[in-house]
Design a protein around this motif. Structure first.
Motif, short mmCIF file in Angstrom:
data_model
loop_
_atom_site.label_atom_id
_atom_site.label_comp_id
_atom_site.label_asym_id
_atom_site.label_seq_id
_atom_site.Cartn_x
_atom_site.Cartn_y
_atom_site.Cartn_z
N GLY A 223 13.85 -16.47 0.48
CA GLY A 223 15.28 -16.19 0.53
C GLY A 223 15.70 -15.07 -0.39
N GLN A 224 15.08 -14.99 -1.55
CA GLN A 224 15.44 -13.97 -2.53
C GLN A 224 14.83 -12.61 -2.22
OE1 GLN A 224 14.23 -15.42 -6.35
NE2 GLN A 224 15.50 -17.24 -6.23
N HIS A 225 13.70 -12.59 -1.54
CA HIS A 225 12.97 -11.35 -1.33
C HIS A 225 12.70 -11.09 0.15
CE1 HIS A 225 12.36 -11.14 -5.63
NE2 HIS A 225 11.95 -12.41 -5.61
N ASP A 226 13.71 -11.33 0.97
CA ASP A 226 13.52 -11.19 2.41
C ASP A 226 13.13 -9.78 2.82
OD1 ASP A 226 16.14 -10.45 1.68
OD2 ASP A 226 16.86 -10.72 3.74
N ASP A 227 13.61 -8.77 2.09
CA ASP A 227 13.24 -7.39 2.42
C ASP A 227 11.75 -7.15 2.18
OD1 ASP A 227 13.77 -7.74 -0.32
OD2 ASP A 227 14.17 -5.61 -0.61
N LYS A 228 11.22 -7.69 1.13
CA LYS A 228 9.79 -7.54 0.83
C LYS A 228 8.94 -8.32 1.84
CE LYS A 228 10.20 -5.22 -3.03
NZ LYS A 228 9.90 -3.81 -3.05
N VAL A 229 9.42 -9.48 2.24
CA VAL A 229 8.71 -10.29 3.23
C VAL A 229 8.65 -9.53 4.55
CG1 VAL A 229 8.80 -12.42 4.58
CG2 VAL A 229 9.27 -12.49 2.13
N ASP A 230 9.77 -8.95 4.97
CA ASP A 230 9.79 -8.17 6.21
C ASP A 230 8.83 -6.99 6.13
OD1 ASP A 230 11.64 -9.83 7.38
OD2 ASP A 230 13.34 -8.45 7.16
N GLN A 231 8.79 -6.31 4.99
CA GLN A 231 7.86 -5.19 4.81
C GLN A 231 6.41 -5.66 4.93
OE1 GLN A 231 8.75 -3.40 1.04
NE2 GLN A 231 10.62 -2.44 1.76
N GLN B 74 6.18 -8.27 19.13
CA GLN B 74 6.86 -9.54 19.42
C GLN B 74 6.50 -10.60 18.38
OE1 GLN B 74 5.64 -10.51 23.40
NE2 GLN B 74 7.09 -9.10 24.36
N GLY B 75 5.24 -10.62 17.99
CA GLY B 75 4.81 -11.57 16.97
C GLY B 75 5.47 -11.31 15.63
N GLU B 76 5.60 -10.04 15.28
CA GLU B 76 6.29 -9.67 14.04
C GLU B 76 7.72 -10.19 14.06
OE1 GLU B 76 6.31 -5.51 13.00
OE2 GLU B 76 4.21 -5.30 13.55
N ASP B 77 8.41 -9.94 15.17
CA ASP B 77 9.80 -10.38 15.28
C ASP B 77 9.93 -11.89 15.15
OD1 ASP B 77 10.54 -7.73 15.62
OD2 ASP B 77 10.71 -7.88 17.81
N LYS B 78 9.06 -12.62 15.83
CA LYS B 78 9.09 -14.09 15.76
C LYS B 78 8.79 -14.59 14.36
CE LYS B 78 9.84 -15.33 20.05
NZ LYS B 78 10.98 -16.11 20.46
N LEU B 79 7.81 -13.96 13.71
CA LEU B 79 7.45 -14.37 12.35
C LEU B 79 8.60 -14.10 11.38
CD1 LEU B 79 5.45 -15.48 10.32
CD2 LEU B 79 4.43 -13.19 10.18
N LYS B 80 9.21 -12.92 11.48
CA LYS B 80 10.35 -12.60 10.61
C LYS B 80 11.48 -13.61 10.82
CE LYS B 80 9.66 -7.64 10.75
NZ LYS B 80 10.31 -6.37 11.12
N GLU B 81 11.77 -13.92 12.07
CA GLU B 81 12.83 -14.88 12.38
C GLU B 81 12.49 -16.25 11.80
OE1 GLU B 81 14.60 -17.10 16.32
OE2 GLU B 81 13.77 -15.08 16.56
N GLY B 82 11.26 -16.68 11.97
CA GLY B 82 10.85 -17.97 11.43
C GLY B 82 10.92 -18.02 9.92
N GLY C 193 13.48 -19.64 4.95
CA GLY C 193 14.06 -19.26 3.67
C GLY C 193 15.55 -19.55 3.55
N GLY C 194 16.14 -20.05 4.64
CA GLY C 194 17.54 -20.44 4.57
C GLY C 194 18.51 -19.33 4.90
#
Length: 63
Positions: A15-23, A46-54, A59-60
């Motif tokens: 939740g705090q580092h969502d930008d780093k997680v996406d990267q 597609q997998g990247e998008d699903k993983l980011k969404e999940g 992370g709330g």
């Protein structure tokens, strides 16, 4: 540290580092795409998008 505590810590960090997680997800996807010679780019994206969404949901943070 128990499983629930580790899970809560992971949620907080995501939740705090969502930008780093996406990267990180994007870098992993690019690595996979490079290794497959671009043959599965659409599926990897597609997998990247699903993983980011999940991970955002875990992370709330909602989109």
């Amino acid at each position: 540290m128990g499983f629930e505590e580790m899970k809560d810590k992971a949620k907080d960090l995501i939740g705090q580092h969502d930008d780093k997680v996406d990267q990180g997800v994007e870098r992993a996807g690019q690595f996979a795409d490079d290794k497959t010679g671009g043959k599965h780019t659409e599926h990897i994206d597609q997998g990247e998008d699903k993983l980011k969404e999940g991970l955002r949901n875990f992370g709330g943070q909602q989109q």
